[in-house]
Design an enzyme around this catalytic site. Structure first.
Site, short mmCIF file in Angstrom:
data_model
loop_
_atom_site.label_atom_id
_atom_site.label_comp_id
_atom_site.label_asym_id
_atom_site.label_seq_id
_atom_site.Cartn_x
_atom_site.Cartn_y
_atom_site.Cartn_z
N THR A 1 10.80 -5.40 -7.14
CA THR A 1 10.89 -4.18 -7.94
C THR A 1 9.80 -4.14 -9.01
OG1 THR A 1 12.50 -5.20 -9.44
CG2 THR A 1 13.37 -3.93 -7.59
N ALA B 1 6.80 -3.30 -8.88
CA ALA B 1 5.91 -2.15 -8.83
C ALA B 1 6.54 -0.92 -9.47
CB ALA B 1 5.52 -1.84 -7.39
N CYS B 2 7.82 -0.99 -9.80
CA CYS B 2 8.52 0.14 -10.37
C CYS B 2 8.45 0.07 -11.90
CB CYS B 2 9.99 0.16 -9.93
SG CYS B 2 10.19 0.25 -8.15
N GLY B 3 7.83 1.04 -12.52
CA GLY B 3 7.77 1.08 -13.97
C GLY B 3 6.67 0.22 -14.55
#
Length: 281
Positions: free
Chosen positions: A109, A111-113
């Site tokens: 995760t 790459a998220c945010g």
């Protein structure tokens, strides 16, 4: 445990009329992973090869580096209305206990945010198995045949049409392991977990083939397992290409028929006259 498919009522509508009949669907159920009794994460998956899935996930997240880092993985808790075990909770005991990280710290995760560079740095600094520059070379004709070989092993897809697949292949095109799952990342974790338990990780001599697109998280999993080549039937994302280039991984997309798009690591491809390595997407 065999809950890979389920039957549900369906009304088929076509120009010639309507037919009501049961349809075969792929099962999607949650799997909660616990470390020493503490909840780590929950993933929606197709039941089956759960032990491989857990091993692959823990390796991808740099929580373990070898199969013997896991002392045990057993189903526990979780009962249905009839008091039967749902087989949807796995408790893992590690040789060296580690704190359960919050989900926002998972590499899958990252790459998220976060900006792309931060995501790339996370993988580069955490991987235990850097991809070697030399070694694996695959003929493009052999690589082009791998998706069809992957498809031949998708028995559940034949029944449902609703599953992703991932496979590990040797350079001569031999399929060593193929796994199906409703989630493409789970299918990859399952084959990587199989390889880990077979003492095949790192895997500098293997090719990972996936039935869909090549996202950042799939490239990340290949890099964390030391797999030097990833081939996808569909397109890669821009961040997936960036991570492949940063890590020295060969990334091939649009692997269909006799064409393919080679984005990174072309030195591992031996051109075959029957295949174009610069096909269009």
């Amino acid at each position: 445990m065999s809950r890979v498919t389920a039957r549900r009522p369906m009304q088929r509508i076509s120009p010639t009329g309507e037919i009501r009949r049961p349809d075969t669907l792929v099962v999607e159920e949650p799997l909660e992973m616990r470390l020493g009794g503490r909840s780590l994460t929950v993933t929606m998956r197709t039941p089956g090869a759960d032990i491989d899935l857990v091993h692959g996930f823990l390796l991808s997240e740099n929580i373990i580096g070898a199969a013997d880092d896991v002392l045990s993985a057993r189903y526990c808790a979780g009962t249905d209305a009839n008091g039967q075990n749902t087989y949807n909770v796995l408790d893992i005991r590690l040789r060296t206990p580690v704190p359960a990280p919050p989900s926002r710290n998972f590499l899958t995760t990252s790459a998220c945010g976060l900006c792309g560079k931060t995501a790339l740095d996370e993988v580069r600094t955490r991987t235990r198995y850097p991809i070697p520059t030399e070694g694996l070379v695959v003929e493009t004709g052999v690589l082009a045949a791998m998706p069809e070989e992957l498809r031949r092993h998708q028995s559940v897809f034949d029944a449902t049409g609703g599953l992703h697949a991932a496979g590990l292949f040797t350079a001569d095109g031999t399929a060593l392991a193929v796994r199906e799952d409703v989630g493409r990342h789970n299918a990859v974790d399952k084959v990587i977990g199989w390889a880990l338990r077979e003492n095949r990780i790192p895997a500098p001599d293997l090719v990972l083939i996936v039935s869909g697109r090549a996202s950042f998280e799939l490239v990340q999993k290949a890099v964390m397992a030391g797999i030097p080549m990833l081939g996808a039937v569909s397109a890669p994302s821009s961040l997936a290409v960036d991570l492949a280039a940063e890590s020295g991984l060969t990334l091939v997309g649009f692997l269909r028929g006799d064409t393919m798009n080679a984005y990174t690591g072309t030195h591992r491809l031996a051109h075959s006259a029957a295949v174009s390595a610069n096909g269009t997407g």
